[in-house]
Design a protein around this motif. Structure first.
Motif, short mmCIF file in Angstrom:
data_model
loop_
_atom_site.label_atom_id
_atom_site.label_comp_id
_atom_site.label_asym_id
_atom_site.label_seq_id
_atom_site.Cartn_x
_atom_site.Cartn_y
_atom_site.Cartn_z
N HIS A 1 2.07 7.07 -6.87
CA HIS A 1 0.92 8.06 -7.23
C HIS A 1 1.80 9.35 -6.88
O HIS A 1 1.69 10.30 -7.53
CB HIS A 1 -0.26 7.91 -6.79
N ASP B 1 0.89 -1.09 0.18
CA ASP B 1 -0.13 -0.11 0.02
C ASP B 1 0.88 1.21 0.05
O ASP B 1 0.51 2.30 -0.84
CB ASP B 1 -0.90 -0.01 1.30
N TYR C 1 2.31 1.48 -3.53
CA TYR C 1 1.50 2.21 -4.44
C TYR C 1 1.19 3.50 -4.34
O TYR C 1 0.90 4.36 -5.21
CB TYR C 1 0.08 1.20 -4.16
N LYS C 2 0.85 4.19 -3.05
CA LYS C 2 0.67 5.58 -2.82
C LYS C 2 1.85 6.31 -2.95
O LYS C 2 1.81 7.46 -3.60
CB LYS C 2 0.43 5.86 -1.27
#
Length: 96
Positions: free
Chosen positions: A78, A71, A74-75
């Motif tokens: 971005h 997670d 993934y963050k």
């Protein structure tokens, strides 16, 4: 889903429909809870039972750690606008 239309809901079954937006914390908690339950009476078990349970316990703890790690990756992807990584595989190295 029309497959089960008209079939009465069994109240003893899991109902995960309410977790529509962000399931990650629930998955993490589930893996940790399962690992903790397996560990709760670990010292009371016979050695052969301990040997049999050690791998599922490690598996559950590993996933408990892996999910928030992915997670974060993934963050960060971005946040840093990193798009050249193929996120469809487990190989997360950027292309050279």
């Amino acid at each position: 889903m029309t497959l089960f239309k008209g079939v009465p809901k069994d109240p003893t079954c899991a109902n995960i429909k309410w977790m529509k937006s962000n399931r990650a914390p629930f998955y993490q908690h589930g893996y940790k809870l399962a690992a903790d339950k397996l560990c709760s009476d670990f010292e009371l078990l016979h050695v052969s039972e301990n040997d049999s349970l050690i791998f599922p316990i490690i598996f559950l703890h590993r996933h408990y750690i892996e999910l928030p790690t992915k997670d974060i990756i993934y963050k960060l992807r971005h946040l840093l606008s990193i798009n050249e990584i193929n996120w469809d595989t487990h190989k997360t190295r950027a292309k050279a």
